[in-house]
Design a protein around this motif. Structure first.
Motif, mmCIF file in Angstrom:
data_model
loop_
_atom_site.group_PDB
_atom_site.id
_atom_site.type_symbol
_atom_site.label_atom_id
_atom_site.label_comp_id
_atom_site.label_asym_id
_atom_site.label_seq_id
_atom_site.Cartn_x
_atom_site.Cartn_y
_atom_site.Cartn_z
ATOM 1 N N PHE A 86 8.491 7.602 1.149
ATOM 2 C CA PHE A 86 8.096 6.650 2.191
ATOM 3 C C PHE A 86 7.565 7.369 3.428
ATOM 4 C CE2 PHE A 86 8.723 3.894 5.801
ATOM 5 C CZ PHE A 86 8.446 2.613 5.333
ATOM 6 N N SER A 87 8.336 8.320 3.929
ATOM 7 C CA SER A 87 7.952 9.001 5.171
ATOM 8 C C SER A 87 6.688 9.832 4.988
ATOM 9 C CB SER A 87 9.098 9.885 5.661
ATOM 10 O OG SER A 87 9.447 10.843 4.676
ATOM 11 N N ASP A 88 6.486 10.351 3.767
ATOM 12 C CA ASP A 88 5.266 11.121 3.502
ATOM 13 C C ASP A 88 4.028 10.238 3.654
ATOM 14 O OD1 ASP A 88 6.799 13.387 2.763
ATOM 15 O OD2 ASP A 88 7.045 12.554 0.753
ATOM 16 N N VAL A 89 4.112 9.026 3.129
ATOM 17 C CA VAL A 89 2.972 8.117 3.189
ATOM 18 C C VAL A 89 2.723 7.682 4.629
ATOM 19 C CG1 VAL A 89 2.052 5.893 2.420
ATOM 20 C CG2 VAL A 89 3.351 7.321 0.835
ATOM 21 N N VAL A 90 3.792 7.394 5.352
ATOM 22 C CA VAL A 90 3.633 7.001 6.765
ATOM 23 C C VAL A 90 2.908 8.103 7.531
ATOM 24 C CG1 VAL A 90 4.852 6.536 8.922
ATOM 25 C CG2 VAL A 90 5.620 5.459 6.797
ATOM 26 N N GLU B 264 -1.012 7.420 7.865
ATOM 27 C CA GLU B 264 -0.971 6.862 9.226
ATOM 28 C C GLU B 264 -0.941 5.325 9.183
ATOM 29 O OE1 GLU B 264 -4.012 8.568 11.674
ATOM 30 O OE2 GLU B 264 -3.428 10.624 11.212
ATOM 31 N N VAL B 265 -0.130 4.841 8.232
ATOM 32 C CA VAL B 265 0.128 3.405 8.114
ATOM 33 C C VAL B 265 1.430 3.108 8.843
ATOM 34 C CG1 VAL B 265 0.668 1.523 6.496
ATOM 35 C CG2 VAL B 265 -1.066 3.222 5.909
ATOM 36 N N PRO B 266 1.485 2.074 9.682
ATOM 37 C CA PRO B 266 2.737 1.747 10.384
ATOM 38 C C PRO B 266 3.885 1.540 9.415
ATOM 39 C CG PRO B 266 0.921 0.494 11.301
ATOM 40 C CD PRO B 266 0.394 1.177 10.079
ATOM 41 N N ALA B 267 5.065 2.051 9.777
ATOM 42 C CA ALA B 267 6.234 1.930 8.904
ATOM 43 C C ALA B 267 6.553 0.473 8.608
ATOM 44 C CB ALA B 267 7.432 2.628 9.543
ATOM 45 N N THR B 268 6.325 -0.398 9.564
ATOM 46 C CA THR B 268 6.614 -1.821 9.335
ATOM 47 C C THR B 268 5.689 -2.407 8.271
ATOM 48 O OG1 THR B 268 5.146 -2.344 11.192
ATOM 49 C CG2 THR B 268 7.516 -2.219 11.654
ATOM 50 N N THR B 269 4.442 -1.995 8.296
ATOM 51 C CA THR B 269 3.482 -2.471 7.280
ATOM 52 C C THR B 269 3.851 -1.941 5.905
ATOM 53 O OG1 THR B 269 1.683 -2.569 8.884
ATOM 54 C CG2 THR B 269 1.064 -2.440 6.560
ATOM 55 N N ASN C 118 6.752 -0.889 4.857
ATOM 56 C CA ASN C 118 8.033 -1.453 4.434
ATOM 57 C C ASN C 118 7.842 -2.837 3.809
ATOM 58 O OD1 ASN C 118 11.030 -1.262 4.398
ATOM 59 N ND2 ASN C 118 10.854 -3.062 5.718
ATOM 60 N N ARG C 119 6.902 -3.612 4.357
ATOM 61 C CA ARG C 119 6.630 -4.957 3.847
ATOM 62 C C ARG C 119 6.048 -4.906 2.430
ATOM 63 N NH1 ARG C 119 1.865 -7.649 4.193
ATOM 64 N NH2 ARG C 119 1.074 -6.184 5.764
ATOM 65 N N LEU C 120 5.294 -3.851 2.146
ATOM 66 C CA LEU C 120 4.635 -3.722 0.842
ATOM 67 C C LEU C 120 5.438 -2.913 -0.167
ATOM 68 C CD1 LEU C 120 1.070 -2.783 2.205
ATOM 69 C CD2 LEU C 120 1.832 -5.064 1.479
ATOM 70 N N TRP C 121 6.385 -2.155 0.274
ATOM 71 C CA TRP C 121 7.008 -1.066 -0.466
ATOM 72 C C TRP C 121 7.538 -1.457 -1.857
ATOM 73 C CZ3 TRP C 121 6.332 3.802 -0.338
ATOM 74 C CH2 TRP C 121 7.272 4.722 -0.800
ATOM 75 N N LYS C 122 8.339 -2.521 -1.921
ATOM 76 C CA LYS C 122 8.982 -2.893 -3.191
ATOM 77 C C LYS C 122 8.301 -4.059 -3.892
ATOM 78 C CE LYS C 122 13.548 -1.368 -1.598
ATOM 79 N NZ LYS C 122 14.975 -1.775 -1.385
ATOM 80 N N ALA D 270 -2.037 -6.323 0.910
ATOM 81 C CA ALA D 270 -2.444 -5.301 1.882
ATOM 82 C C ALA D 270 -3.853 -5.594 2.373
ATOM 83 C CB ALA D 270 -2.385 -3.919 1.243
ATOM 84 N N SER D 271 -4.113 -5.282 3.627
ATOM 85 C CA SER D 271 -5.468 -5.448 4.155
ATOM 86 C C SER D 271 -6.375 -4.393 3.558
ATOM 87 C CB SER D 271 -5.457 -5.323 5.671
ATOM 88 O OG SER D 271 -5.153 -3.984 6.052
ATOM 89 N N GLY D 272 -7.673 -4.615 3.677
ATOM 90 C CA GLY D 272 -8.624 -3.642 3.167
ATOM 91 C C GLY D 272 -8.467 -2.283 3.815
ATOM 92 N N ALA D 273 -8.213 -2.277 5.112
ATOM 93 C CA ALA D 273 -8.041 -1.007 5.833
ATOM 94 C C ALA D 273 -6.805 -0.263 5.340
ATOM 95 C CB ALA D 273 -7.946 -1.278 7.330
ATOM 96 N N THR D 274 -5.719 -1.012 5.118
ATOM 97 C CA THR D 274 -4.485 -0.383 4.644
ATOM 98 C C THR D 274 -4.667 0.179 3.240
ATOM 99 O OG1 THR D 274 -3.096 -1.823 5.997
ATOM 100 C CG2 THR D 274 -2.049 -0.782 4.102
ATOM 101 N N LEU D 275 -5.335 -0.581 2.367
ATOM 102 C CA LEU D 275 -5.606 -0.086 1.018
ATOM 103 C C LEU D 275 -6.400 1.210 1.064
ATOM 104 C CD1 LEU D 275 -6.543 -3.255 -1.090
ATOM 105 C CD2 LEU D 275 -4.606 -1.728 -1.462
ATOM 106 N N HIS D 276 -7.403 1.238 1.906
ATOM 107 C CA HIS D 276 -8.235 2.434 2.031
ATOM 108 C C HIS D 276 -7.396 3.625 2.468
ATOM 109 C CE1 HIS D 276 -11.892 4.752 2.698
ATOM 110 N NE2 HIS D 276 -11.387 5.119 3.867
ATOM 111 N N GLN D 277 -6.509 3.415 3.442
ATOM 112 C CA GLN D 277 -5.661 4.507 3.930
ATOM 113 C C GLN D 277 -4.699 4.991 2.852
ATOM 114 O OE1 GLN D 277 -4.745 1.880 7.430
ATOM 115 N NE2 GLN D 277 -4.546 3.843 8.502
ATOM 116 N N LEU D 278 -4.139 4.067 2.077
ATOM 117 C CA LEU D 278 -3.181 4.445 1.040
ATOM 118 C C LEU D 278 -3.859 5.182 -0.107
ATOM 119 C CD1 LEU D 278 -1.068 1.163 0.896
ATOM 120 C CD2 LEU D 278 -0.328 3.383 1.801
#
Length: 350
Positions: free
Chosen positions: A30-34, A38-43, A45-49, A57-65
């Protein structure tokens, strides 16, 4: 536990997997991905499980992941393929048509396979516009292997139940054909005529009359289908004479050879695109494997046509010479063709 696909292959269907599991399989936490994405931990955490995380996930978040988690791009491609394929499969199942998936599909072939399923669904629904659009795309994007398998009644067929029904419905769509205006529709209509001719659902005298690229493309499509179906040397000799006498057929031959599987957008003005390496790869394969009438097409029309566009590079000449040498060694029954292949082989060797 479900088996993992071989490297580069895709299992179907791709089941939803929680983001956490994909991250852990990539050797991260988890912490490695954060930190890296550079995705907010709250975001995160909402997607994690959540197995449906990719849809939330938003398009921007998908791109970052995707940029930092190695497995995500392949997983998302598989999930997208599964969604497209299942949509088409539902249409086909409602019509009583069942699909037999290939034992192995490479990751870069999923678009071609899903497009072929879309072709089958469009035939089943009588959607001529959608059908021609998909066939046109398949022509220049290199989807022919899977599209051909829709019509092939043999062991390589994609259709396990309802193949004759699908072929009959495709023939009905072709019989109700209207004039095509766009280049894409022209190609799609030609591909449909080619497949129906090749697999015996379309007959005709294949006469070429109208002096238009649309007519020339349709004529070539049926001729090639007839060659592959019947190994008709007389048909090939007639077509060779037609090409020798008609500059429009010459231009269509060049345009067809250069656009098939090119990965380039179809030129709307029928200008000639760049010669893609796949052109010669197809010829090398076909020279060794296909019947004698098609071999005559390659030696008397296709290869000379390509040489007239641009002289062959040494590496290409070597590959072509090796293919024709292999065919000569395997034996060619037609004496005229044997002489022509031998002469072309000598010219390629210089």
């Amino acid at each position: 536990m479900r088996d993992e696909p071989p490297r580069g292959a895709v299992l179907f269907p791709v089941e939803p997997v929680a983001l956490r599991d994909l991250v852990q399989r990539s050797g991260m936490g988890f912490s490695d991905v954060v930190a890296l994405a550079e995705v907010p931990a709250t975001t995160l955490n909402r997607l994690w499980k959540d197995p449906g995380w990719n849809a939330k996930a938003s398009g921007a978040t998908l791109h970052q992941l995707v940029a930092v988690v190695p497995l995500l791009a392949e997983y998302l491609a598989g999930v997208g393929f599964t969604a497209r394929a299942e949509r088409h499969l539902r249409v086909l199942a409602a019509a009583g048509i069942e699909v037999r998936f290939p034992s192995r599909v490479e990751a870069d072939e999923t678009t071609a396979l899903s497009n072929a399923l879309g072709v089958a669904a469009a035939i089943s629904q009588g959607g001529r516009g959608e059908l021609l659009r998909r066939l046109g795309l398949g022509w220049n994007l290199g989807h022919d292997r899977f599209i051909d398998a829709l019509f092939d009644p043999g062991p390589e067929s994609l259709i396990s139940t309802g193949g004759e029904q699908l072929l009959s419905e495709a023939a009905a769509v072709q019989a109700a054909a209207q004039q095509t205006f766009s280049v894409s529709d022209m190609v799609g209509s030609g591909v449909l005529a080619h497949k129906l001719t090749k697999y015996g659902a379309l007959e005709g005298d294949r006469k070429y009359s109208e002096q238009t690229m649309h007519s020339a493309f349709a004529h070539r499509s049926q001729v090639i289908g007839g060659l592959l179906r019947d190994d008709d040397m007389d048909l090939m000799r007639r077509y060779r004479r037609e090409v020798e006498a008609d500059p429009l057929l010459v231009r269509n031959e060049r345009w067809s050879l250069l656009t098939f599987g090119s990965g380039q957008q179809l030129p709307k003005d029928f200008s000639l695109p760049a010669i893609a390496p796949s052109v010669y790869t197809e010829i090398v394969r076909d020279a060794v494997t296909l019947n004698e009438s098609y071999l005559m097409y390659l030696t008397s029309v296709a290869v000379p046509g390509l040489c007239s566009i641009r002289p062959l590079e040494a590496s290409v000449r070597k590959r072509l010479a090796a293919a024709f040498a292999e065919r000569l060694s395997a034996g060619i029954s037609d004496a005229e063709l044997r002489r022509d292949v031998s002469a072309l082989h000598r010219r390629l060797l210089g």
